[in-house]
Design a protein around this motif. Structure first.
Motif, PDB file in Angstrom:
ATOM      1  N   LEU A  76       0.841  -1.198   0.000  1.00  0.00           N
ATOM      2  CA  LEU A  76       0.000   0.000   0.000  1.00  0.00           C
ATOM      3  C   LEU A  76       0.873   1.242   0.000  1.00  0.00           C
ATOM      4  O   LEU A  76       2.052   1.185   0.370  1.00  0.00           O
ATOM      5  N   ASP A 106      -5.468   4.399   0.032  1.00  0.00           N
ATOM      6  CA  ASP A 106      -6.728   4.969   0.513  1.00  0.00           C
ATOM      7  C   ASP A 106      -7.181   6.065  -0.446  1.00  0.00           C
ATOM      8  O   ASP A 106      -6.681   7.193  -0.392  1.00  0.00           O
ATOM      9  N   PHE A 150      -9.236   1.443  -0.252  1.00  0.00           N
ATOM     10  CA  PHE A 150      -9.873   1.093   1.026  1.00  0.00           C
ATOM     11  C   PHE A 150     -11.110   1.965   1.224  1.00  0.00           C
ATOM     12  O   PHE A 150     -11.161   2.844   2.071  1.00  0.00           O
ATOM     13  N   LYS A 203     -15.475  -1.191   4.488  1.00  0.00           N
ATOM     14  CA  LYS A 203     -14.838  -1.090   5.793  1.00  0.00           C
ATOM     15  C   LYS A 203     -15.682  -0.204   6.696  1.00  0.00           C
ATOM     16  O   LYS A 203     -16.502   0.566   6.178  1.00  0.00           O
ATOM     17  N   HIS A 204     -15.514  -0.259   7.979  1.00  0.00           N
ATOM     18  CA  HIS A 204     -14.664  -1.166   8.745  1.00  0.00           C
ATOM     19  C   HIS A 204     -15.595  -2.170   9.370  1.00  0.00           C
ATOM     20  O   HIS A 204     -16.494  -1.773  10.114  1.00  0.00           O
ATOM     21  N   TYR A 208     -17.602  -0.102  13.980  1.00  0.00           N
ATOM     22  CA  TYR A 208     -16.577   0.888  14.348  1.00  0.00           C
ATOM     23  C   TYR A 208     -17.177   2.274  14.649  1.00  0.00           C
ATOM     24  O   TYR A 208     -16.667   3.003  15.497  1.00  0.00           O
ATOM     25  N   MET A 247     -12.563  -4.998   4.963  1.00  0.00           N
ATOM     26  CA  MET A 247     -11.519  -4.721   5.966  1.00  0.00           C
ATOM     27  C   MET A 247     -12.121  -4.846   7.362  1.00  0.00           C
ATOM     28  O   MET A 247     -13.223  -4.342   7.618  1.00  0.00           O
ATOM     29  N   PHE A 250     -11.083  -1.729  13.855  1.00  0.00           N
ATOM     30  CA  PHE A 250     -10.195  -1.680  15.017  1.00  0.00           C
ATOM     31  C   PHE A 250     -10.895  -2.055  16.331  1.00  0.00           C
ATOM     32  O   PHE A 250     -10.256  -2.475  17.278  1.00  0.00           O
ATOM     33  N   ASP A 282      -7.298  -4.131   9.376  1.00  0.00           N
ATOM     34  CA  ASP A 282      -6.941  -2.712   9.333  1.00  0.00           C
ATOM     35  C   ASP A 282      -5.465  -2.610   9.728  1.00  0.00           C
ATOM     36  O   ASP A 282      -4.830  -3.588  10.144  1.00  0.00           O
ATOM     37  N   TRP A 283      -4.926  -1.434   9.610  1.00  0.00           N
ATOM     38  CA  TRP A 283      -3.490  -1.196   9.817  1.00  0.00           C
ATOM     39  C   TRP A 283      -3.053  -1.728  11.195  1.00  0.00           C
ATOM     40  O   TRP A 283      -3.496  -1.220  12.221  1.00  0.00           O
ATOM     41  N   MET A 314      -2.444  -6.359   7.253  1.00  0.00           N
ATOM     42  CA  MET A 314      -1.873  -5.070   6.855  1.00  0.00           C
ATOM     43  C   MET A 314      -0.750  -4.693   7.813  1.00  0.00           C
ATOM     44  O   MET A 314      -0.991  -4.472   9.007  1.00  0.00           O
ATOM     45  N   TRP A 420      -8.482  12.680   4.741  1.00  0.00           N
ATOM     46  CA  TRP A 420      -8.109  11.578   3.834  1.00  0.00           C
ATOM     47  C   TRP A 420      -7.905  12.033   2.395  1.00  0.00           C
ATOM     48  O   TRP A 420      -8.615  11.596   1.486  1.00  0.00           O
ATOM     49  N   GLU A 489      -9.573  10.281  10.964  1.00  0.00           N
ATOM     50  CA  GLU A 489      -9.123   9.250  11.907  1.00  0.00           C
ATOM     51  C   GLU A 489      -8.394   9.858  13.097  1.00  0.00           C
ATOM     52  O   GLU A 489      -7.504  10.688  12.942  1.00  0.00           O
TER      53      GLU A 489
HETATM   54  C1  BGC Z   1      -7.543   3.206   8.771  1.00  0.00           C
HETATM   55  C2  BGC Z   1      -8.119   2.575   7.511  1.00  0.00           C
HETATM   56  C3  BGC Z   1      -7.167   2.763   6.365  1.00  0.00           C
HETATM   57  C4  BGC Z   1      -5.824   2.155   6.754  1.00  0.00           C
HETATM   58  C5  BGC Z   1      -4.783   2.204   5.649  1.00  0.00           C
HETATM   59  C6  BGC Z   1      -6.115   2.793   9.046  1.00  0.00           C
HETATM   60  O1  BGC Z   1      -5.536   3.533  10.040  1.00  0.00           O
HETATM   61  O2  BGC Z   1      -8.364   2.887   9.864  1.00  0.00           O
HETATM   62  O3  BGC Z   1      -9.366   3.138   7.244  1.00  0.00           O
HETATM   63  O4  BGC Z   1      -7.684   2.198   5.213  1.00  0.00           O
HETATM   64  O5  BGC Z   1      -5.317   2.851   7.879  1.00  0.00           O
HETATM   65  O6  BGC Z   1      -4.284   3.467   5.464  1.00  0.00           O
END
Ligand code: BGC
Length: 750
Positions: A76, A106, A150, A203-204, A208, A247, A250, A282-283, A314, A420, A489
């Protein structure tokens, strides 16, 4: 290059998917054969390599050693087409089996051409506009080699403190389902293996958006019934629309982190819905199960995640390192790994990566194509919500000569793009200030005074200059809101009032007595009661993206007419959280009567003020309900006519009503149909959105609109946790928002 089709979405009747098994597009015998043939040649290391996703770093050489060994399945955050091809060449030409990499990014609301934030797109109630936006994002992103985004983020979000509400389609299950499916269609196009299609990722998964306290990553406590009735349907709709990937989220729900949740991944997603695509964590969320306290170490976390049904990890690198040991120890079955690899390879075959792994580096740039900018402008126009228009101050009239443009968001090219936007560039943003000057500078004189430098600015020194500018003008347009960093986020807020000295700025401008138009660009619904009161007109545009300026300019000057509706309830004060329209009734529903707190007598008796589910200080009503938004024109709804008063669960109810434009402008109304199940085995929401349509009418024009509603769509997960339509009485409303409209009734019989 494809030209963008901007289909007119003047009347869309939108059925929600039924709950039958998802029929994924692929799964064809030829693909399955290829998957099996490849799988049979793979070593355990190569299989675990496919399950491993890293974030791009350093030089090509830094990653190529790993790729050559077959240790990486996906990368990614690589958006340089030359590097994408170089990495892909290593995978295809130098690794033993030549399996191409899946390049991910993303791409949330546009790649270079930035569309309104998803919450803004949701305000359009326009699936075609949303699909077009995703399609354009796919064209731009795929042109640099990205084949997996994503998005869509379809977490039902009922807490504006949560920064990620900006990325969502708001509070409603049905709206999120329809728009999420539209995004999937847009990204993936007619066929996933077209070079301009990218795989979507729902996602998610799941819950969430219900993070306790609106704090990101926090625990959720969603009952199975609420999960199934409220949070899962948008994901089912995305799967049904063919979303190639999912995805995990968290959060832990009722103690079970999603990345280790067999029930949602195996029982629901694979078992009930028949999903055969790829599930990614997720990450770092596999490893984060250690912090959650359900895994002792990386090894344990890896086993927990794959056993639960995760296919790809991931960035946390625990699968590749530790699954061999876990397989040896009998904690993970080889067949579980094989299944995960099948899911990954299937998506790579569907994307056509084996036939066409490279991106055309020589292709002329498709970024910011005129048709992309036009579509982004249209989306921004449709996403703006007119909340107030006292004395019809908007649209600005012909006799206006001088306009004072003020406020920290009037010329904030970065901030109006929203959260984002990894690849968005502020140099391409058209702000309201530049747009008003360029597009309307020949009609009006523009005096610009920022007043405050940015949304959090507390330095009031510039306010007097803004006031002086206002005094010289016929009308004041104040652009306020939130910088983009205040949502997204991990960017949650406990206070939803305008930040910095923005309220002071609005109050000072109001005092001048000049007509005041307040335009708010934000990542969430803010508590703006005071500012609404102080202003003559209020236009809420969330963060409108690259073309926000021209869109707002046309709306202000009347070339375009607002049509957006609130995709989420606007609160009077943060203390009302959570407040959403589709709530259940308490045994003592809120009364509309609200005695001002100061009028409650001293030492009043315990029951003197009644006993209803409300707040003594602000009541139970929102500032604006879900689905609310005005136009420059007015609409009159006729009473809905039902095709039958009694129906069985196999029938389709047709609801017909007249809609008339009773004002002076051509405009588009978003007509909404709500239903209430009056008596059921469990309490049901007081209203639920079931259909909506954008209807465009000329002044004086009247149309008969009809909605088709299969009674099967009234099914819900009942007391016995069975999805069914329970016979009985139902109420139905058609109207301009979730609180207006005459109720009509029908009965469902066995
Ligand atoms: C986010 C995801 C995102 C991923 C990859 C995470 O921190 O929650 O929504 O797709 O990072 O960047």
């Amino acid at each position: 290059m494809k030209t963008v089709k901007l289909l007119s979405a003047c009347l869309l009747l939108l059925p929600l998917v039924s709950c039958t098994q998802v029929q994924n597009k692929g799964g064809d015998a030829a693909t399955e054969q290829k998957v099996e043939a490849l799988l049979s040649k793979m070593t355990l290391e190569e299989k675990l390599g496919q399950m491993n996703q890293i974030s791009s770093y350093g030089n090509i050489e830094d990653m190529s050693g790993l790729i050559k060994k077959g240790e990486i399945g996906s990368i990614l955050n690589e958006v340089d087409p030359v590097r994408v091809n170089a990495l892909q060449r290593v995978a295809v030409e130098e690794s033993r089996l030549g399996i191409p990499l899946l390049m991910a990014r993303d791409v949330i609301h546009g790649f270079k051409t930035i569309f309104p934030i998803p919450l803004g797109q949701a305000a359009t109630f326009d699936p075609q506009v949303v699909e077009d936006g995703a399609w354009i994002a796919a064209i731009e992103a795929s042109s640099v080699g990205v084949r997996w985004t994503f998005s869509p983020m379809i977490d039902v979000s009922r807490d504006p403190r949560w920064g990620r509400i900006a990325e969502s389609c708001g509070e409603d299950t049905y709206l999120s389902s329809v728009l999420g499916a539209a995004m999937v269609k847009g990204y993936q196009g007619d066929s996933l293996n077209s070079p301009t299609s990218i795989a979507a990722c729902a996602k998610h998964f799941v819950g969430y958006g219900a993070a306790e306290g609106g704090r990101d990553y926090n625990s959720t406590f969603i009952s199975e019934r609420n999960l199934r009735n409220i949070y899962l349907p948008p994901f089912e709709a995305a799967a049904k629309a063919g979303a190639a990937t999912f995805m995990t989220s968290f959060n832990d729900n009722d103690g079970v982190p999603s990345t280790g949740n067999k029930f949602i991944l195996r029982d629901v997603l694979r078992g009930e819905w028949g999903f055969d695509g790829l599930v990614v964590t997720d990450w770092n969320s596999a490893r984060e199960m250690i912090a959650h306290g359900v895994a002792t170490d990386d090894k344990d976390a890896a086993a927990l995640a794959v056993n639960a049904g995760v296919d790809m990890e991931m960035v946390s690198y625990t699968f590749f390192k530790y699954l061999p040991e876990e397989i040896k120890a009998g904690k993970v079955k080889q067949s579980v790994v094989d299944e995960a690899v099948r899911n990954i390879l299937r998506v790579k075959f569907r994307l056509g990566l084996f036939d066409n792994p490279y991106v055309d580096e020589k292709k002329a740039s498709v970024m910011y194509d005129a048709s992309h900018l036009e579509a982004a402008k249209r989306a921004a126009e449709e996403s703006a919500i007119l909340l107030k228009n006292e004395g019809e101050v908007l649209p600005l009239k012909e006799n206006i000569r001088t306009v004072a443009v003020v406020g920290p968001m009037a010329d904030a090219p970065h901030d109006q793009l929203g959260t984002w936007i990894f690849d968005g560039e502020k140099a391409h943003t058209q702000t309201p200030l530049t747009a008003i000057k360029e597009m309307y500078g020949d009609k009006v004189q523009v005096i610009y005074e920022q007043g405050l430098a940015y949304s959090r600015d507390k330095n009031t020194a510039g306010i007097s200059k803004a006031v002086a500018a206002a005094q010289r003008a016929d009308v004041v347009i104040a652009f306020v809101g939130e910088e983009s960093i205040l949502s997204g986020e991990a960017h949650c807020l406990a206070d939803l009032n305008l930040q910095g000295a923005q309220s002071e700025l609005i109050a000072a401008l109001a005092k001048t007595g000049r007509p005041l138009v307040t335009v708010i660009m934000a990542g969430r619904p803010l508590t703006i009661g005071k500012e609404v009161e102080a202003s003559n007109a209020v236009l809420y545009s969330f963060h409108p993206g690259t073309m926000g300026g021209p869109a707002l300019a046309d709306l202000l000057f009347g070339k375009a007419v607002p049509s957006g509706k609130t995709p989420v309830t606007f609160l009077k004060t943060v203390g009302q959280v959570p407040l959403y329209y589709a709530h259940n009734n308490s045994g003592r529903p809120a009364s509309s009567h609200l005695k001002p707190l100061d009028e409650v007598p001293l030492e009043a008796s315990q029951t003197s003020e009644g006993s209803s589910s409300s707040y003594m200080d602000v009541g139970a009503q929102p500032l604006y309900p879900f689905g609310y938004g005005l136009s420059y024109t007015t609409f009159k709804y006729g009473k809905p006519q039902l095709s039958a008063g009694e129906l069985s669960s196999k029938d389709v109810l047709t609801v017909t009503f007249d809609l008339e434009n009773t004002g002076k402008y051509e405009g588009t109304e978003i007509a909404q149909l709500y239903v209430q199940d009056k008596v059921a085995s469990v309490t049901r929401p007081v209203k639920e959105l079931k259909r909506f349509a954008r209807v465009t009418l000329k002044p004086g024009e009247k149309k008969t609109v009809s909605f088709e509603l299969p009674i099967s769509e009234l099914a819900f997960w009942n007391l016995n946790m069975v999805k069914t339509v329970e016979p009985g009485d139902f109420g139905l409303w058609v109207g301009p928002d979730s609180q207006t409209g005459d109720e009509v009734f029908f009965k469902v019989v066995d």
